[in-house]
Scaffold this motif. Structure first.
Motif, PDB file in Angstrom:
ATOM      1  N   PRO A  63      -8.591 -51.486  39.188  1.00  0.00           N
ATOM      2  CA  PRO A  63      -7.339 -51.688  39.919  1.00  0.00           C
ATOM      3  C   PRO A  63      -6.666 -50.368  40.287  1.00  0.00           C
ATOM      4  CG  PRO A  63      -7.443 -53.086  37.966  1.00  0.00           C
ATOM      5  CD  PRO A  63      -8.547 -52.080  37.848  1.00  0.00           C
ATOM      6  N   ALA A  64      -6.173 -50.313  41.512  1.00  0.00           N
ATOM      7  CA  ALA A  64      -5.304 -49.211  41.913  1.00  0.00           C
ATOM      8  C   ALA A  64      -3.860 -49.526  41.577  1.00  0.00           C
ATOM      9  CB  ALA A  64      -5.450 -48.953  43.412  1.00  0.00           C
ATOM     10  N   MET A  65      -3.580 -50.802  41.360  1.00  0.00           N
ATOM     11  CA  MET A  65      -2.243 -51.267  40.995  1.00  0.00           C
ATOM     12  C   MET A  65      -2.402 -52.554  40.208  1.00  0.00           C
ATOM     13  SD  MET A  65      -1.030 -52.927  44.657  1.00  0.00           S
ATOM     14  CE  MET A  65      -1.222 -51.449  45.642  1.00  0.00           C
ATOM     15  N   ILE A  66      -1.442 -52.839  39.355  1.00  0.00           N
ATOM     16  CA  ILE A  66      -1.444 -54.069  38.570  1.00  0.00           C
ATOM     17  C   ILE A  66      -0.197 -54.868  38.925  1.00  0.00           C
ATOM     18  CG2 ILE A  66      -1.273 -55.078  36.268  1.00  0.00           C
ATOM     19  CD1 ILE A  66      -3.984 -53.986  36.701  1.00  0.00           C
ATOM     20  N   GLY A  67      -0.394 -56.098  39.369  1.00  0.00           N
ATOM     21  CA  GLY A  67       0.726 -56.985  39.634  1.00  0.00           C
ATOM     22  C   GLY A  67       1.147 -57.683  38.345  1.00  0.00           C
ATOM     23  N   THR A  68       2.406 -57.644  38.027  1.00  0.00           N
ATOM     24  CA  THR A  68       2.885 -58.187  36.746  1.00  0.00           C
ATOM     25  C   THR A  68       3.576 -59.537  36.889  1.00  0.00           C
ATOM     26  OG1 THR A  68       4.957 -56.950  36.974  1.00  0.00           O
ATOM     27  CG2 THR A  68       3.156 -55.876  35.777  1.00  0.00           C
ATOM     28  N   THR A  69       3.630 -60.072  38.110  1.00  0.00           N
ATOM     29  CA  THR A  69       4.377 -61.302  38.348  1.00  0.00           C
ATOM     30  C   THR A  69       3.441 -62.431  38.738  1.00  0.00           C
ATOM     31  OG1 THR A  69       6.285 -60.030  39.126  1.00  0.00           O
ATOM     32  CG2 THR A  69       6.232 -62.372  39.688  1.00  0.00           C
ATOM     33  N   ALA A  70       3.628 -63.598  38.112  1.00  0.00           N
ATOM     34  CA  ALA A  70       2.963 -64.825  38.531  1.00  0.00           C
ATOM     35  C   ALA A  70       3.964 -65.674  39.300  1.00  0.00           C
ATOM     36  CB  ALA A  70       2.420 -65.586  37.323  1.00  0.00           C
ATOM     37  N   PHE A  71       3.517 -66.297  40.374  1.00  0.00           N
ATOM     38  CA  PHE A  71       4.402 -67.042  41.264  1.00  0.00           C
ATOM     39  C   PHE A  71       4.129 -68.530  41.137  1.00  0.00           C
ATOM     40  CE2 PHE A  71       3.813 -62.833  42.944  1.00  0.00           C
ATOM     41  CZ  PHE A  71       5.053 -62.463  43.428  1.00  0.00           C
ATOM     42  N   ALA A  72       5.188 -69.325  40.971  1.00  0.00           N
ATOM     43  CA  ALA A  72       5.062 -70.782  40.936  1.00  0.00           C
ATOM     44  C   ALA A  72       4.849 -71.294  42.357  1.00  0.00           C
ATOM     45  CB  ALA A  72       6.305 -71.413  40.328  1.00  0.00           C
ATOM     46  N   LEU A  73       3.886 -72.201  42.524  1.00  0.00           N
ATOM     47  CA  LEU A  73       3.576 -72.766  43.832  1.00  0.00           C
ATOM     48  C   LEU A  73       4.182 -74.151  44.026  1.00  0.00           C
ATOM     49  CD1 LEU A  73      -0.175 -71.731  44.152  1.00  0.00           C
ATOM     50  CD2 LEU A  73       1.852 -70.513  44.977  1.00  0.00           C
ATOM     51  N   ASP A  74       4.857 -74.665  42.988  1.00  0.00           N
ATOM     52  CA  ASP A  74       5.518 -75.965  43.098  1.00  0.00           C
ATOM     53  C   ASP A  74       6.810 -75.908  42.290  1.00  0.00           C
ATOM     54  OD1 ASP A  74       3.763 -75.941  40.678  1.00  0.00           O
ATOM     55  OD2 ASP A  74       4.725 -77.885  40.352  1.00  0.00           O
ATOM     56  N   PRO A  75       7.774 -76.768  42.602  1.00  0.00           N
ATOM     57  CA  PRO A  75       9.077 -76.691  41.920  1.00  0.00           C
ATOM     58  C   PRO A  75       8.978 -76.860  40.412  1.00  0.00           C
ATOM     59  CG  PRO A  75       9.247 -78.043  43.895  1.00  0.00           C
ATOM     60  CD  PRO A  75       7.791 -77.774  43.693  1.00  0.00           C
ATOM     61  N   GLY A  76       8.049 -77.655  39.922  1.00  0.00           N
ATOM     62  CA  GLY A  76       7.921 -77.861  38.484  1.00  0.00           C
ATOM     63  C   GLY A  76       7.137 -76.788  37.772  1.00  0.00           C
ATOM     64  N   GLY A  77       6.593 -75.814  38.505  1.00  0.00           N
ATOM     65  CA  GLY A  77       5.835 -74.734  37.888  1.00  0.00           C
ATOM     66  C   GLY A  77       4.507 -75.167  37.288  1.00  0.00           C
ATOM     67  N   ARG A  78       3.958 -76.282  37.781  1.00  0.00           N
ATOM     68  CA  ARG A  78       2.677 -76.754  37.241  1.00  0.00           C
ATOM     69  C   ARG A  78       1.503 -75.928  37.740  1.00  0.00           C
ATOM     70  NH1 ARG A  78       5.455 -81.266  38.718  1.00  0.00           N
ATOM     71  NH2 ARG A  78       4.286 -81.405  40.674  1.00  0.00           N
TER      72      ARG A  78
END
Length: 246
Positions: A63-78
């Motif tokens: 990796p040249a960079m590391i992303g530290t955030t996960a993104f929810a794709l639905d309102p309930g975060g499933r």
């Protein structure tokens, strides 16, 4: 696995007792992923389907960079999506088929609390390396009919920020008649350079397009989960995704 001189497909389902997971490794049957502190090392020891050719080799993702955030794709975060390495250097050395190459790459992860087909009808995703940043565009329709979309840029440190989605742009349907859609600068018409995977419910392609004022090559995928749920497609899956019991 696709490359300039060969291609191979391997996706084998394996039982729980063939899985081993730790903080710096993940083992699935004879294949594994491990983290050595700087590089993700992927050891592939599989057989292709439907013809049982060996698929062997090593992939190194630095990796040249590391992303530290996960993104929810639905309102309930499933369902969550995590762009782990938005920009990376990838080295591929395969012995079967005998190909090797290196170049810029990307690594992400989708994970969640239910199957993807339970949460979505379709989605379209693309990634392009810009001169300074990495652009990732994501949009689709959830199973309940509501839309979702993300348009992000990642800088050299892996920090992300939202950007305005570029204009909608149509792409030709695949050989299996899957609808493909993407985004591009207004007035620009993207072009499919090559379709690497054309399956009954999934397509992965290379695009020549223009994003945020730059001419780029983008990796694009379309996933038709309504098609995936159909009994006909489900009956075809064991021929391409065999299930091992050892």
């Amino acid at each position: 696995m696709t490359g300039p001189r060969g291609s191979a497909w391997a996706m084998t389902e394996r039982p729980a007792h063939r899985v081993d997971r730790g903080t710096d490794h993940f083992v699935l049957g004879p294949s594994s992923l491990s983290w050595d502190g700087d590089t993700l090392v992927i050891e592939i020891r599989e057989r292709s389907a439907p013809l049982p050719y060996p698929v062997r080799g090593t992939i190194r993702v630095s990796p040249a960079m590391i992303g530290t955030t996960a993104f929810a794709l639905d309102p309930g975060g499933r369902h969550r999506w995590h762009p782990v390495a938005p920009r990376a250097q990838v080295e591929i050395a395969m012995t079967h088929p005998g190909v090797r190459w290196s170049g810029p790459g990307y690594f992400d992860s989708n994970f969640g609390d239910e199957p993807l087909e339970a949460g979505f009808d379709d989605w379209h995703w693309s990634r392009a390396h810009l001169k300074s940043d990495v652009a990732v565009l994501y949009e689709g329709r959830r199973r309940d009919g509501t839309p979702f979309d993300l348009a992000l840029k990642f800088d050299a440190q892996g920090r992300w920020h939202d950007v305005v989605q570029p204009a909608p742009a149509a792409l030709p349907r695949t050989g299996w008649l899957i609808k493909r859609a993407t985004r591009a600068d207004a007035g620009h018409r993207p072009r499919v350079v090559k379709t690497w995977i054309d399956a009954p419910f999934y397509a992965r392609s290379a695009l020549a397009t223009r994003l945020f004022g730059e001419e780029v090559r983008a990796v694009h995928e379309s996933l038709a989960l309504g098609r995936f749920r159909s009994p006909v497609v489900q009956s075809m899956l064991p021929y391409r995704m065999p299930r091992a019991f050892w």
